[in-house]
Design a protein around this motif. Structure first.
Motif, PDB file in Angstrom:
ATOM      1  N   CYS A   1     111.697 -64.412   9.085  1.00 30.01           N
ATOM      2  CA  CYS A   1     111.479 -65.873   9.098  1.00 30.01           C
ATOM      3  C   CYS A   1     112.812 -66.604   8.990  1.00 30.01           C
ATOM      4  CB  CYS A   1     110.569 -66.302   7.948  1.00 30.01           C
ATOM      5  SG  CYS A   1     108.851 -65.901   8.232  1.00 30.01           S
ATOM      6  N   PHE A   2     113.696 -66.081   8.153  1.00 33.71           N
ATOM      7  CA  PHE A   2     115.024 -66.681   7.993  1.00 33.71           C
ATOM      8  C   PHE A   2     115.762 -66.674   9.341  1.00 33.71           C
ATOM      9  CE2 PHE A   2     119.521 -65.452   7.597  1.00 33.71           C
ATOM     10  CZ  PHE A   2     120.044 -66.657   7.164  1.00 33.71           C
ATOM     11  N   LEU A   3     115.737 -65.512  10.007  1.00 30.89           N
ATOM     12  CA  LEU A   3     116.431 -65.409  11.306  1.00 30.89           C
ATOM     13  C   LEU A   3     115.807 -66.353  12.329  1.00 30.89           C
ATOM     14  CD1 LEU A   3     117.040 -61.588  11.846  1.00 30.89           C
ATOM     15  CD2 LEU A   3     118.762 -63.374  11.572  1.00 30.89           C
ATOM     16  N   LEU A   4     114.471 -66.414  12.329  1.00 29.29           N
ATOM     17  CA  LEU A   4     113.781 -67.268  13.307  1.00 29.29           C
ATOM     18  C   LEU A   4     114.097 -68.743  13.062  1.00 29.29           C
ATOM     19  CD1 LEU A   4     111.801 -67.749  15.621  1.00 29.29           C
ATOM     20  CD2 LEU A   4     109.915 -67.523  13.975  1.00 29.29           C
ATOM     21  N   GLU A   5     114.033 -69.160  11.796  1.00 31.46           N
ATOM     22  CA  GLU A   5     114.338 -70.571  11.508  1.00 31.46           C
ATOM     23  C   GLU A   5     115.774 -70.884  11.935  1.00 31.46           C
ATOM     24  OE1 GLU A   5     114.697 -71.914   7.458  1.00 31.46           O
ATOM     25  OE2 GLU A   5     114.729 -74.013   8.085  1.00 31.46           O
ATOM     26  N   ARG A   6     116.689 -69.974  11.618  1.00 30.56           N
ATOM     27  CA  ARG A   6     118.095 -70.184  11.988  1.00 30.56           C
ATOM     28  C   ARG A   6     118.247 -70.268  13.501  1.00 30.56           C
ATOM     29  NH1 ARG A   6     123.046 -66.367  10.077  1.00 30.56           N
ATOM     30  NH2 ARG A   6     122.140 -64.941  11.586  1.00 30.56           N
TER      31      ARG A   6
ATOM     32  N   GLY B   1     101.224 -74.644  12.316  1.00 29.10           N
ATOM     33  CA  GLY B   1     101.853 -73.523  13.021  1.00 29.10           C
ATOM     34  C   GLY B   1     101.834 -72.289  12.153  1.00 29.10           C
ATOM     35  N   LEU B   2     102.021 -71.148  12.798  1.00 28.75           N
ATOM     36  CA  LEU B   2     102.018 -69.873  12.074  1.00 28.75           C
ATOM     37  C   LEU B   2     103.009 -68.959  12.774  1.00 28.75           C
ATOM     38  CD1 LEU B   2     100.489 -68.018   9.973  1.00 28.75           C
ATOM     39  CD2 LEU B   2      99.065 -67.293  11.903  1.00 28.75           C
ATOM     40  N   VAL B   3     103.809 -68.228  11.991  1.00 24.26           N
ATOM     41  CA  VAL B   3     104.706 -67.251  12.622  1.00 24.26           C
ATOM     42  C   VAL B   3     104.228 -65.845  12.276  1.00 24.26           C
ATOM     43  CG1 VAL B   3     106.677 -68.784  12.892  1.00 24.26           C
ATOM     44  CG2 VAL B   3     106.431 -67.510  10.772  1.00 24.26           C
ATOM     45  N   VAL B   4     104.265 -64.984  13.271  1.00 23.95           N
ATOM     46  CA  VAL B   4     103.705 -63.633  13.141  1.00 23.95           C
ATOM     47  C   VAL B   4     104.712 -62.605  13.661  1.00 23.95           C
ATOM     48  CG1 VAL B   4     101.274 -64.347  13.164  1.00 23.95           C
ATOM     49  CG2 VAL B   4     102.460 -63.974  15.331  1.00 23.95           C
ATOM     50  N   SER B   5     104.284 -61.330  13.626  1.00 22.95           N
ATOM     51  CA  SER B   5     105.240 -60.243  13.813  1.00 22.95           C
ATOM     52  C   SER B   5     105.667 -59.986  15.258  1.00 22.95           C
ATOM     53  CB  SER B   5     104.649 -58.957  13.224  1.00 22.95           C
ATOM     54  OG  SER B   5     103.392 -58.723  13.821  1.00 22.95           O
ATOM     55  N   SER B   6     104.999 -60.587  16.244  1.00 26.60           N
ATOM     56  CA  SER B   6     105.412 -60.426  17.650  1.00 26.60           C
ATOM     57  C   SER B   6     104.639 -61.434  18.505  1.00 26.60           C
ATOM     58  CB  SER B   6     105.101 -59.005  18.149  1.00 26.60           C
ATOM     59  OG  SER B   6     103.700 -58.818  18.236  1.00 26.60           O
ATOM     60  N   GLY B   7     105.068 -61.551  19.748  1.00 25.99           N
ATOM     61  CA  GLY B   7     104.315 -62.391  20.682  1.00 25.99           C
ATOM     62  C   GLY B   7     102.919 -61.833  20.917  1.00 25.99           C
ATOM     63  N   MET B   8     102.811 -60.502  20.963  1.00 27.44           N
ATOM     64  CA  MET B   8     101.495 -59.887  21.156  1.00 27.44           C
ATOM     65  C   MET B   8     100.585 -60.163  19.962  1.00 27.44           C
ATOM     66  SD  MET B   8     101.340 -58.871  24.157  1.00 27.44           S
ATOM     67  CE  MET B   8      99.622 -58.482  23.905  1.00 27.44           C
TER      68      MET B   8
ATOM     69  N   VAL C   1      96.010 -62.981   8.629  1.00 30.53           N
ATOM     70  CA  VAL C   1      96.025 -62.451   7.259  1.00 30.53           C
ATOM     71  C   VAL C   1      95.196 -61.171   7.195  1.00 30.53           C
ATOM     72  CG1 VAL C   1      95.281 -62.929   4.880  1.00 30.53           C
ATOM     73  CG2 VAL C   1      96.487 -64.691   6.195  1.00 30.53           C
ATOM     74  N   ASP C   2      94.042 -61.173   7.865  1.00 29.36           N
ATOM     75  CA  ASP C   2      93.189 -59.972   7.850  1.00 29.36           C
ATOM     76  C   ASP C   2      93.873 -58.781   8.514  1.00 29.36           C
ATOM     77  OD1 ASP C   2      91.153 -61.150   6.486  1.00 29.36           O
ATOM     78  OD2 ASP C   2      89.889 -61.525   8.226  1.00 29.36           O
ATOM     79  N   TYR C   3      94.541 -59.043   9.634  1.00 28.43           N
ATOM     80  CA  TYR C   3      95.207 -57.935  10.328  1.00 28.43           C
ATOM     81  C   TYR C   3      96.604 -57.668   9.759  1.00 28.43           C
ATOM     82  CZ  TYR C   3      91.514 -57.653  13.842  1.00 28.43           C
ATOM     83  OH  TYR C   3      90.319 -57.471  14.469  1.00 28.43           O
ATOM     84  N   GLY C   4      97.062 -58.528   8.884  1.00 31.73           N
ATOM     85  CA  GLY C   4      98.354 -58.313   8.211  1.00 31.73           C
ATOM     86  C   GLY C   4      99.550 -58.440   9.137  1.00 31.73           C
ATOM     87  N   VAL C   5      99.516 -59.428  10.069  1.00 32.28           N
ATOM     88  CA  VAL C   5     100.612 -59.546  11.038  1.00 32.28           C
ATOM     89  C   VAL C   5     101.505 -60.763  10.794  1.00 32.28           C
ATOM     90  CG1 VAL C   5      99.411 -58.251  12.848  1.00 32.28           C
ATOM     91  CG2 VAL C   5      99.137 -60.748  12.737  1.00 32.28           C
ATOM     92  N   THR C   6     101.390 -61.377   9.596  1.00 35.28           N
ATOM     93  CA  THR C   6     102.269 -62.517   9.323  1.00 35.28           C
ATOM     94  C   THR C   6     103.718 -62.018   9.208  1.00 35.28           C
ATOM     95  OG1 THR C   6     101.623 -62.252   7.026  1.00 35.28           O
ATOM     96  CG2 THR C   6     100.514 -63.983   8.265  1.00 35.28           C
ATOM     97  N   LEU C   7     104.666 -62.929   9.428  1.00 37.51           N
ATOM     98  CA  LEU C   7     106.073 -62.510   9.557  1.00 37.51           C
ATOM     99  C   LEU C   7     106.753 -62.402   8.184  1.00 37.51           C
ATOM    100  CD1 LEU C   7     108.100 -61.845  11.845  1.00 37.51           C
ATOM    101  CD2 LEU C   7     108.856 -64.226  11.738  1.00 37.51           C
ATOM    102  N   ASN C   8     107.533 -61.328   7.999  1.00 36.81           N
ATOM    103  CA  ASN C   8     108.227 -61.141   6.713  1.00 36.81           C
ATOM    104  C   ASN C   8     109.370 -62.151   6.559  1.00 36.81           C
ATOM    105  OD1 ASN C   8     111.026 -59.852   7.210  1.00 36.81           O
ATOM    106  ND2 ASN C   8     109.670 -58.845   8.655  1.00 36.81           N
ATOM    107  N   VAL C   9     109.769 -62.388   5.301  1.00 41.79           N
ATOM    108  CA  VAL C   9     110.690 -63.498   5.020  1.00 41.79           C
ATOM    109  C   VAL C   9     112.078 -63.317   5.645  1.00 41.79           C
ATOM    110  CG1 VAL C   9     109.543 -64.285   2.912  1.00 41.79           C
ATOM    111  CG2 VAL C   9     111.309 -62.514   2.752  1.00 41.79           C
TER     112      VAL C   9
END
Ligand SMILES: Cc1ncc(COP(=O)(O)O)c(C=O)c1O
Length: 388
Positions: free
Chosen positions: A241-246, A74-81, A230-238
């Motif tokens: 990520c904390f909020l999402l995991e919670r 799995g991978l988490v990114v900056s938005s659904g889009m 990674v190329d487009y730089g849309v991975t989610l900031n930490v």
């Protein structure tokens, strides 16, 4: 206990957690560093750089979504889009063709209409997204098929197993937007799909305070998805990520209430004299009910209904609500309501909207986790205002 032995509630609460055993805290820490020491001077080779999504704070929600969707990556990114973009661009390149269900979230529709042609990728939209109609649109240069089920705002239900079979037979990659259902109610990968995407902004986070997205699938294909992210730089900031995991820790609990509230409200509205139609896959009269009952474990927290009145009275209905908030987005703990004709489908011409069955008195409802009696009382306040 291994992940494969855990049931969904346990996966929500525990899968993916990256505990720091030196400190003993029972939650994944937020690792704020953007630079990590080399392994031979005390660092750990695996933790390198946040944009690569390999910091434990990022790994935790990614592993949780993979576990909930029943896959190994799995991978988490900056938005659904962003999730949709990297999934599609992982499998498509200039000269390729992709088949979409026509009934899609407006942002997805804009992406396929504007961004894909800019990349030299052709697409066909299919009005009735059954496997046979989607297959009719498959050409020699088709590389992928993309569906969303249940869809927004009329809750068309796509037979996921049939579409996955078709895609396998035709050698194309199948991608499903599972945002409306959530992994608690539906798992497209288990039905044969290759990739699943989410707007994590909605049910995964669940508290209307975060914009994020997720992709899950088998690691071979996910490697390509990760490379695009990674190329487009849309991975989610930490921090996110904390909020999402919670948020995801309570996903199963929340979905049970969302499902129950939406079902009760759908039944309540179906029996109301001011309501002409209710769109909810849990109602036996819904055209997709049979397929939904087969492929979903719950029918979800979203529904739409049409009021049998002039548009100004439908407006008065919404204005008369005290508890339910008029807002776009969905999937949070608070109930939200909106007019698709003014929000998700505002850019469509009135004629196109009518042709699609989206009238000016169609109302979309995201059932929150409030007490359903309070929600029904609020609806009655709205109906009283509409009658005045
Ligand atoms: C079904 C669906 N997919 C994707 C998206 C896009 O998600 P985001 O707004 O997080 O980019 C949305 C947003 O409303 C959605 O409803």
């Amino acid at each position: 206990m291994t992940i494969s032995a855990m049931r969904p509630d346990t996966l929500c609460a525990r899968a993916g957690e990256q505990l720091d055993r030196r400190v003993g805290g029972v939650t994944t820490p937020i690792h704020t560093a953007s630079a990590y020491m080399r392994a031979d001077v005390g660092g750990r080779e695996a933790y390198r750089y946040p944009r690569y999504a390999n910091i434990p704070t990022q790994v935790a929600p990614a592993e949780k979504i993979a576990a909930l969707e029943g896959t190994n990556d799995g991978l988490v990114v900056s938005s659904g889009m962003a999730a949709e973009a990297v999934a599609l661009l992982a499998v498509l390149r200039a000269g390729d063709h992709v088949v979409f269900q026509a009934d899609l979230y407006g942002g997805t529709h804009h992406f396929l209409s504007v961004e894909l042609p800019r990349q030299g990728i052709a697409r066909t939209l299919v009005e009735h997204a059954d496997a046979a109609s989607l297959e009719d649109a498959v050409r020699d240069d088709t590389r992928a098929v993309f569906v969303e089920t249940p869809s927004n705002p009329l809750f068309h239900v796509v037979d996921l197993a049939a579409v996955a079979d078709m895609a396998k037979r035709r050698g194309i990659v199948s991608i499903a937007d599972n945002t409306f259902a959530s992994p608690i109610n539906q798992n497209p990968l288990a039905l044969g799909f290759d990739l699943v995407v989410h707007s994590g902004t909605k049910y995964l986070n669940g508290h209307s305070d975060l914009n994020c997205g997720a992709v899950a699938g088998d690691s071979a294909l996910m490697e390509k998805v990760r490379e695009r992210a990674v190329d487009y730089g849309v991975t989610l900031n930490v921090y996110d990520c904390f909020l999402l995991e919670r948020g995801m820790k309570t996903l199963a609990l929340r979905m049970a209430r969302h499902n129950a509230n939406a079902m009760a409200l759908a039944e309540f509205l179906a029996g109301h004299d001011m309501v002409s139609r209710v769109f909810y896959p849990g109602l036996p009269g819904h055209p997709g009910h049979g397929i939904a009952a087969r492929q979903m474990r719950g029918f979800g927290g979203m529904l739409s209904f049409e009021l049998d009145c002039e548009p100004r009275r439908a407006r008065a209905f919404v204005a008369g609500l005290g508890l339910v908030l008029e807002a776009v987005s969905l999937g949070g703990v608070e109930s939200l309501i909106c007019f698709p004709s003014e929000t998700s489908h505002a850019k469509m011409s009135p004629g196109d909207r009518r042709a699609r069955g989206i009238s000016d008195t169609l109302i979309r409802f995201s059932a929150g986790i409030e007490d359903v009696e309070d929600l029904m009382e609020d609806m009655e306040r709205g109906f009283a205002a509409a009658r005045r």
